[in-house]
Design an enzyme around this catalytic site. Sequence first.
Site, short mmCIF file in Angstrom:
data_model
loop_
_atom_site.label_atom_id
_atom_site.label_comp_id
_atom_site.label_asym_id
_atom_site.label_seq_id
_atom_site.Cartn_x
_atom_site.Cartn_y
_atom_site.Cartn_z
N CYS B 86 -1.59 8.01 7.66
CA CYS B 86 -0.93 8.25 8.95
C CYS B 86 0.40 8.96 8.81
O CYS B 86 0.95 9.45 9.78
CB CYS B 86 -0.75 6.93 9.68
SG CYS B 86 -2.31 6.07 9.92
N HIS B 339 -3.45 8.92 18.71
CA HIS B 339 -3.20 8.92 17.27
C HIS B 339 -4.20 9.79 16.52
O HIS B 339 -5.08 9.28 15.81
CB HIS B 339 -3.22 7.49 16.75
CG HIS B 339 -2.80 7.34 15.32
ND1 HIS B 339 -2.05 8.29 14.63
CD2 HIS B 339 -3.01 6.34 14.43
CE1 HIS B 339 -1.84 7.88 13.40
NE2 HIS B 339 -2.42 6.70 13.24
#
Lengths: 481, 395
Positions: B86, B339
């Site tokens: 991430c 995301h």
Amino acid sequence: MHKVGISLCGGYLPIYRIDRKLIADNWGRSCLGGERAVANNDEDAITMAVEAARNCLCGVNKDEVDGLFFATTSAPYQEKMNSAMIATAADLKRDIVTADFAHSLRTGTGALKAALDSVKAGSTRSVLVTSADCRLGYPRSDQEQNFGDGAAAVLVSDQNIIATFEGDYSICNEMHDVWRNPEDTYVRTWEGRFILGEGYTNHMVEVIQGILKKYQLAPKDISTAVLPASDLKTHKGLVRKLGLDPETQVQDPLLSSVGFCGAAQPLLMLVAALEDARPGDLLLLANYADGADALLFKVTENCASAGCRRKLRELLDHNIMLTSYARFLSYKGLIEAMPGEPFRLFPSATVTWRERNSIIRAHGSRCQQCGATAFPVQRICFQCHSKDQFVEVPLADREGEVFTFTLDNLAGRSDDPVIVQTIAQLEDNARFYGMMTDCVPSEVKLGMPVKLTFRRIYDGMGIHNYFWKLRPVIKESVSNG
Amino acid sequence: MGSIKDKVAIIGMGCSKFGERWDKGPVDLAIEAAYEAYEDAGIEAKDIEACWFSTLMSPVNGISGTVAADGLKLGNIPIIRNENWCTSGHIALLEACMAVASGAYDVVLALGVEKLKDTGFAGLGAGRGMHPVYEARRTAPGSFALIATRYFETYGLSAEEGKMTLAKIEVKNHDNGSLCPKAHFRNKITVDTALKAPIVSWPLGLFDCCGNSDGAACAIITTAENAKSFRGDPIFLKGFGISTDAMMPHFRPGFSWTSFDALVNSSRRAYEMAGIKNPREELSLAEVHDCFSITELLIYEDFGFSPRGKAKEDVDSGFFTRQGGLPVNVDGGLKCFGHPVGASGLRMTYEIYKQLQGKADLPERQIRNPRLGLSNTFGGPPQMSAVAIFGNEKG
């Protein structure tokens, strides 16, 4: 004379049971009564044999085990040594003899006889005989209700014998009564009266009368007759024919509580008999399939001190009822439930081979500089950063407790949707991360005691990926070491 | 350690619409973000001397910077791909900043693209790791939920209290996201909605989990010295920190699960470089990694926004809302903006950049007189954190 016999024994039953009425009702058939054991969806003959082996090898120096035999008709691998996997997961040493015994319900007693002969001949000091089976009966058949899943292990040795091997007798007979072809999923049978009358009963009578005659014994000399049978009626008929007292001389065939566990049934019943035996008892084990084997054991004074981790009675008492016939079928792989999340990571033969000491043996590492322990084996110490200064430590039998967990609804199968992702704190501060099995997810709590159990975590690329999971600890009785 | 405080500046940024972009591929998303940034910076593609490209899996692994090269026709310049879970977007941004600070390049592009909705699955899926046995069934919610169980236990929160605290964070993020035109989810929710939602990985429910989105975001970076020749309001990099924990938390002996060294170390390093002593007071706003509600709660403490074990009090008092002392995730965060993994660090920075310029897309969500903004991503099992701090003035 060189005495050999059984020095340790241990059974294993999967945690799930299904009420036979549930199966019967789904087909509008009559119920055969009682319940049967059902392997969890992460269990097979290999994993159940490993659990039986671990249960059996309690307080023994594993370096003195020179062999491991495995008897089954439901080997996860048709070609590949299943016993090598079991021996590795049981963390036995590498210089041992391993062999798979297969293809017949007589294979359990065949493996036992081979182990007794091997130790008697002095070529091995002790051999662990394991047997497990999870056979499939056709949906709607009596076998579907009658069969059970289970495993057992006995250590054959010439030391610390709890039951001395007194003799044996066998008959070979070729007949098509119960069989399975390579392409068959289910067990095939000929007409019931032929297989149970001409086949089973006549040959069991013949082999038992044969062994009694050979050793100049009468039926009354037998303390406990261990007589695996496919159903209660046939078992009762045999006992009557042999003139044995069903109240005092006959081992419970485990059919009402467990079911008929195929090749594993003789050793499973033998374990049950040994757990209740008294010094001086004469045990008769007879087993049928294309002929019959009979073996005699005399229980010694050592039987009182022998212990396994989990007695069969506890395994019988501790269970979870499967409440859906559909789940029974999908756990057995007979219907394909909607797939869950696909696996991104495929099994790798080389990874598992290279890391077999951690993956299969559950070894961690302990730093020789600072003493820190970790799983899996770490080359650089997480604490003092020393390089390659470690010794491997077996963690499979360590006590542990739940440090943190989550009930993950995303990762499971659709027929078993919750994966209890668990971090366990083991002794020595090592951490184990894995899935919890054999549990009721809503009952999982922080601090709950857990132990490691060997399971088949998933299949991919034709490889069964075996690894350890965690399970709640049930009351575990004696431990001999 | 050295510092590149005030040595580089962002002179243009772009961010695609986030969401389920069924009709757009990775290349379309890259174009959408890049051409907004070119226009913002007043440059053309030919002005870019190097590109740092981040993606986790779009369209597949093992294809280098092909999406950027084929999609944007960047000419024969270096395109360096990175995958750092991430944090990938932040790593692309920070590597690009360091390259400019080194003097090797004058104008570079950091581009993050992720097309999660081409996989056929709703989430990132199981088996999120490097090992086919140890991590066979590991999922993102399944790993982050391990934090929540332990956090509740450590600080004596009942399951109800813990879930209520997390729900308030999600109500805030949905409220913020409702005002963002480019956000994936723009609906407001109530605490009750969050508490009654289906469980994804207990104790985390549906609203505790961020959106799985498609999206792209990018930044154009030059030296602080040259920045004003491109625009009057460049945004300066004040400090950054990157940290990867030495051992995966699942197997790390003695690990608490209530604080991550990577978070503590990366923020401390960024504060040091930026000269921040009291982040709670000095930061004007922050975009932090709220992949799951519990992650945002944990970060409040590991970043020094709230005292250890006291984040609940700040959540209850509304300290992190737009009107609070330190607004966090004012664009809706990962939860609502979405995301798309490789793009997220750059998307967060896009929000900081626009806010510091006073150019938030809707006036009602513009933070008043912002000076310093922090963006952060935290990824992996989890294991790795990246923090970047920006300011709208030098010095």
